[in-house]
Design a protein around this motif. Structure first.
Motif, PDB file in Angstrom:
ATOM      1  N   GLY A 158      50.513 -28.866 -12.642  1.00 16.21           N
ATOM      2  CA  GLY A 158      50.668 -27.344 -12.786  1.00 16.21           C
ATOM      3  C   GLY A 158      51.223 -26.792 -13.923  1.00 16.21           C
ATOM      4  N   ALA A 159      51.519 -27.713 -14.905  1.00 15.15           N
ATOM      5  CA  ALA A 159      52.284 -27.376 -16.345  1.00 15.15           C
ATOM      6  C   ALA A 159      51.497 -26.638 -17.297  1.00 15.15           C
ATOM      7  CB  ALA A 159      52.691 -28.601 -17.021  1.00 15.15           C
ATOM      8  N   GLY A 160      50.081 -26.473 -16.916  1.00 17.55           N
ATOM      9  CA  GLY A 160      49.381 -25.643 -18.067  1.00 17.55           C
ATOM     10  C   GLY A 160      49.165 -26.463 -19.347  1.00 17.55           C
ATOM     11  N   HIS A 161      49.198 -25.628 -20.439  1.00 19.81           N
ATOM     12  CA  HIS A 161      49.165 -26.308 -21.740  1.00 19.81           C
ATOM     13  C   HIS A 161      50.481 -26.480 -22.409  1.00 19.81           C
ATOM     14  CE1 HIS A 161      47.269 -27.483 -25.598  1.00 19.81           C
ATOM     15  NE2 HIS A 161      47.529 -26.677 -26.095  1.00 19.81           N
ATOM     16  N   ILE A 162      51.482 -26.565 -21.422  1.00 21.65           N
ATOM     17  CA  ILE A 162      52.985 -26.925 -21.997  1.00 21.65           C
ATOM     18  C   ILE A 162      53.174 -25.979 -23.037  1.00 21.65           C
ATOM     19  CG2 ILE A 162      54.752 -28.772 -22.029  1.00 21.65           C
ATOM     20  CD1 ILE A 162      52.594 -30.596 -20.915  1.00 21.65           C
ATOM     21  N   ASN A 163      53.106 -24.858 -22.855  1.00 21.64           N
ATOM     22  CA  ASN A 163      53.469 -24.036 -24.251  1.00 21.64           C
ATOM     23  C   ASN A 163      54.191 -22.642 -23.656  1.00 21.64           C
ATOM     24  OD1 ASN A 163      51.380 -22.768 -22.988  1.00 21.64           O
ATOM     25  ND2 ASN A 163      49.972 -22.681 -24.580  1.00 21.64           N
ATOM     26  N   VAL A 164      54.271 -21.746 -24.321  1.00 26.78           N
ATOM     27  CA  VAL A 164      54.993 -20.496 -24.163  1.00 26.78           C
ATOM     28  C   VAL A 164      54.165 -19.566 -22.668  1.00 26.78           C
ATOM     29  CG1 VAL A 164      55.666 -18.181 -24.955  1.00 26.78           C
ATOM     30  CG2 VAL A 164      55.773 -20.023 -26.150  1.00 26.78           C
ATOM     31  N   ALA A 165      53.079 -19.764 -23.016  1.00 28.13           N
ATOM     32  CA  ALA A 165      51.971 -18.996 -21.951  1.00 28.13           C
ATOM     33  C   ALA A 165      52.164 -19.850 -20.569  1.00 28.13           C
ATOM     34  CB  ALA A 165      50.379 -18.998 -22.139  1.00 28.13           C
ATOM     35  N   SER A 166      52.313 -20.984 -20.690  1.00 29.35           N
ATOM     36  CA  SER A 166      52.525 -21.478 -19.170  1.00 29.35           C
ATOM     37  C   SER A 166      54.039 -21.885 -18.867  1.00 29.35           C
ATOM     38  CB  SER A 166      51.897 -22.909 -19.237  1.00 29.35           C
ATOM     39  OG  SER A 166      52.607 -23.868 -20.275  1.00 29.35           O
ATOM     40  N   GLY A 167      54.959 -20.805 -19.595  1.00 26.92           N
ATOM     41  CA  GLY A 167      56.425 -20.943 -19.207  1.00 26.92           C
ATOM     42  C   GLY A 167      57.437 -21.771 -19.746  1.00 26.92           C
ATOM     43  N   HIS A 168      56.810 -22.699 -20.946  1.00 21.12           N
ATOM     44  CA  HIS A 168      57.485 -23.716 -21.202  1.00 21.12           C
ATOM     45  C   HIS A 168      58.092 -23.272 -22.680  1.00 21.12           C
ATOM     46  CE1 HIS A 168      55.013 -25.610 -18.582  1.00 21.12           C
ATOM     47  NE2 HIS A 168      55.981 -26.695 -18.605  1.00 21.12           N
ATOM     48  N   HIS A 169      59.351 -22.552 -22.613  1.00 25.15           N
ATOM     49  CA  HIS A 169      60.060 -21.996 -23.741  1.00 25.15           C
ATOM     50  C   HIS A 169      60.994 -23.032 -24.254  1.00 25.15           C
ATOM     51  CE1 HIS A 169      58.625 -17.916 -22.932  1.00 25.15           C
ATOM     52  NE2 HIS A 169      58.522 -18.128 -21.689  1.00 25.15           N
ATOM     53  N   ARG A 170      61.914 -23.571 -23.434  1.00 22.80           N
ATOM     54  CA  ARG A 170      62.912 -24.706 -23.883  1.00 22.80           C
ATOM     55  C   ARG A 170      62.525 -25.935 -23.428  1.00 22.80           C
ATOM     56  NH1 ARG A 170      67.423 -21.918 -25.294  1.00 22.80           N
ATOM     57  NH2 ARG A 170      68.990 -23.782 -24.532  1.00 22.80           N
ATOM     58  N   TRP A 171      61.693 -26.277 -22.269  1.00 26.01           N
ATOM     59  CA  TRP A 171      61.124 -27.183 -21.750  1.00 26.01           C
ATOM     60  C   TRP A 171      62.413 -28.548 -21.945  1.00 26.01           C
ATOM     61  CZ3 TRP A 171      57.481 -31.662 -23.693  1.00 26.01           C
ATOM     62  CH2 TRP A 171      57.096 -32.302 -22.395  1.00 26.01           C
ATOM     63  N   GLU A 172      63.315 -28.242 -21.068  1.00 27.81           N
ATOM     64  CA  GLU A 172      64.369 -29.270 -21.113  1.00 27.81           C
ATOM     65  C   GLU A 172      64.154 -30.516 -20.469  1.00 27.81           C
ATOM     66  OE1 GLU A 172      67.195 -28.717 -22.838  1.00 27.81           O
ATOM     67  OE2 GLU A 172      67.248 -26.687 -23.236  1.00 27.81           O
ATOM     68  N   GLN A 173      62.936 -30.386 -19.456  1.00 29.67           N
ATOM     69  CA  GLN A 173      62.565 -31.593 -18.820  1.00 29.67           C
ATOM     70  C   GLN A 173      61.883 -32.660 -19.841  1.00 29.67           C
ATOM     71  OE1 GLN A 173      61.928 -28.461 -18.285  1.00 29.67           O
ATOM     72  NE2 GLN A 173      62.287 -27.757 -16.135  1.00 29.67           N
ATOM     73  N   GLY A 174      61.413 -32.133 -20.855  1.00 30.02           N
ATOM     74  CA  GLY A 174      60.651 -32.799 -21.787  1.00 30.02           C
ATOM     75  C   GLY A 174      61.457 -33.867 -22.575  1.00 30.02           C
ATOM     76  N   PHE A 175      62.785 -33.700 -22.594  1.00 29.97           N
ATOM     77  CA  PHE A 175      63.535 -34.512 -23.160  1.00 29.97           C
ATOM     78  C   PHE A 175      63.627 -35.871 -22.489  1.00 29.97           C
ATOM     79  CE2 PHE A 175      65.844 -30.782 -25.155  1.00 29.97           C
ATOM     80  CZ  PHE A 175      65.568 -31.167 -26.480  1.00 29.97           C
ATOM     81  N   ALA A 176      63.474 -35.815 -20.947  1.00 25.80           N
ATOM     82  CA  ALA A 176      63.239 -37.113 -20.262  1.00 25.80           C
ATOM     83  C   ALA A 176      62.021 -37.987 -20.815  1.00 25.80           C
ATOM     84  CB  ALA A 176      62.951 -36.860 -18.932  1.00 25.80           C
ATOM     85  N   SER A 177      61.086 -37.432 -21.249  1.00 24.68           N
ATOM     86  CA  SER A 177      59.951 -37.918 -21.880  1.00 24.68           C
ATOM     87  C   SER A 177      60.171 -38.643 -23.396  1.00 24.68           C
ATOM     88  CB  SER A 177      58.524 -37.333 -22.151  1.00 24.68           C
ATOM     89  OG  SER A 177      58.116 -36.704 -20.699  1.00 24.68           O
ATOM     90  N   LEU A 178      60.993 -37.828 -24.071  1.00 21.01           N
ATOM     91  CA  LEU A 178      61.416 -38.382 -25.447  1.00 21.01           C
ATOM     92  C   LEU A 178      62.307 -39.502 -25.221  1.00 21.01           C
ATOM     93  CD1 LEU A 178      61.493 -38.195 -28.367  1.00 21.01           C
ATOM     94  CD2 LEU A 178      63.409 -36.423 -28.075  1.00 21.01           C
ATOM     95  N   TYR A 179      63.446 -39.244 -24.146  1.00 20.14           N
ATOM     96  CA  TYR A 179      64.393 -40.389 -24.024  1.00 20.14           C
ATOM     97  C   TYR A 179      63.654 -41.672 -23.530  1.00 20.14           C
ATOM     98  CZ  TYR A 179      67.502 -36.741 -24.383  1.00 20.14           C
ATOM     99  OH  TYR A 179      68.510 -35.597 -24.928  1.00 20.14           O
ATOM    100  N   ARG A 180      62.727 -41.815 -22.742  1.00 23.48           N
ATOM    101  CA  ARG A 180      61.611 -42.835 -22.298  1.00 23.48           C
ATOM    102  C   ARG A 180      61.373 -43.473 -23.293  1.00 23.48           C
ATOM    103  NH1 ARG A 180      60.266 -40.490 -17.973  1.00 23.48           N
ATOM    104  NH2 ARG A 180      58.416 -39.561 -18.627  1.00 23.48           N
ATOM    105  N   LEU A 181      60.554 -42.712 -24.229  1.00 23.21           N
ATOM    106  CA  LEU A 181      59.927 -43.356 -25.458  1.00 23.21           C
ATOM    107  C   LEU A 181      61.052 -43.956 -26.055  1.00 23.21           C
ATOM    108  CD1 LEU A 181      57.659 -43.452 -27.624  1.00 23.21           C
ATOM    109  CD2 LEU A 181      58.396 -41.478 -28.367  1.00 23.21           C
ATOM    110  N   GLN A 182      62.231 -43.188 -26.549  1.00 23.15           N
ATOM    111  CA  GLN A 182      63.286 -43.973 -27.228  1.00 23.15           C
ATOM    112  C   GLN A 182      63.645 -45.216 -26.606  1.00 23.15           C
ATOM    113  OE1 GLN A 182      64.822 -39.675 -29.098  1.00 23.15           O
ATOM    114  NE2 GLN A 182      66.209 -41.461 -29.221  1.00 23.15           N
ATOM    115  N   SER A 183      63.786 -45.186 -25.406  1.00 18.04           N
ATOM    116  CA  SER A 183      64.209 -46.520 -24.613  1.00 18.04           C
ATOM    117  C   SER A 183      63.152 -47.657 -24.938  1.00 18.04           C
ATOM    118  CB  SER A 183      64.439 -46.110 -23.214  1.00 18.04           C
ATOM    119  OG  SER A 183      65.574 -45.538 -22.949  1.00 18.04           O
TER     120      SER A 183
END
Length: 193
Positions: A158-183
């Motif tokens: 249910g995240a839509g296009h992961i943009n402003v229209a779908s409510g993703h302004h700060r998307w702090e949860q996305g940092f988990a994906s970035l940290y997983r990639l960095q690991s």
């Protein structure tokens, strides 16, 4: 990336990322970040976008992690397909969020010159994040792109296009994906050392 300084290179999609988009928030808050600025955000030309991404990577003295959204993901795949080895080696990895399926029926006309979508594996670590209700790419197509590119793939509910229209302004949860990639990048670097 504790052992080396990293440049986070934000790669927006069609129309760029407005101030309230999560990519703009990340750019403002992440130390060592820069943004790819395209000449024409409304009528994108594949050759121009790929060339600007290449210039941005070449301008960085530090290794980069690409943080791409939508058409930016497709731009990254096109760049990786033809980039010189010296620049490819500067890219440590890519976070690919809500890649746009520019081969889908009903795709906006200005995006069609980015077809076909490159299918070869990316020569660096990548994490793809899609959604099960994204109008720009079905979950199945996002998984297919991730498989083609050799990406670790996650499909959000249910995240839509992961943009402003779908409510993703700060998307702090996305940092988990970035940290997983960095690991993953750090583990790979340690194995090669």
């Amino acid at each position: 990336m504790r052992s080396e300084s990293i440049r986070y290179l934000i790669v927006p999609g069609w129309h760029g990322s407005p101030d309230d988009h999560w990519q703009s928030h990340w750019h403002r808050t992440m130390p060592g970040s820069a943004r790819v600025e395209q000449q024409d955000w409304l009528l994108p030309r594949r050759e121009d976008w790929v060339a600007e991404l290449q210039r941005s990577i070449a301008a960085s003295v530090e290794p980069v992690i690409l943080v791409a959204h939508s058409l930016g993901c497709i731009t990254v795949a096109h760049w990786a397909e033809q980039a010189p080895a010296a620049l490819l080696s500067r890219v440590r990895g890519a976070l690919l969020v809500a890649p746009a399926d520019i081969e889908r029926s009903g795709c906006p006309e200005p995006l069609r010159n980015f077809a076909p979508i490159p299918r070869q594996p990316l020569p660096f670590a990548s994490q793809l994040v899609g959604s099960d209700n994204d109008s720009a790419a079905t979950a199945a197509r996002a998984v297919e792109m991730g498989r083609d590119w050799g990406s670790e793939t996650a499909i959000l509910p249910g995240a839509g296009h992961i943009n402003v229209a779908s409510g993703h302004h700060r998307w702090e949860q996305g940092f988990a994906s970035l940290y997983r990639l960095q690991s993953r990048i750090e583990r790979s670097t340690r194995r090669r050392a």
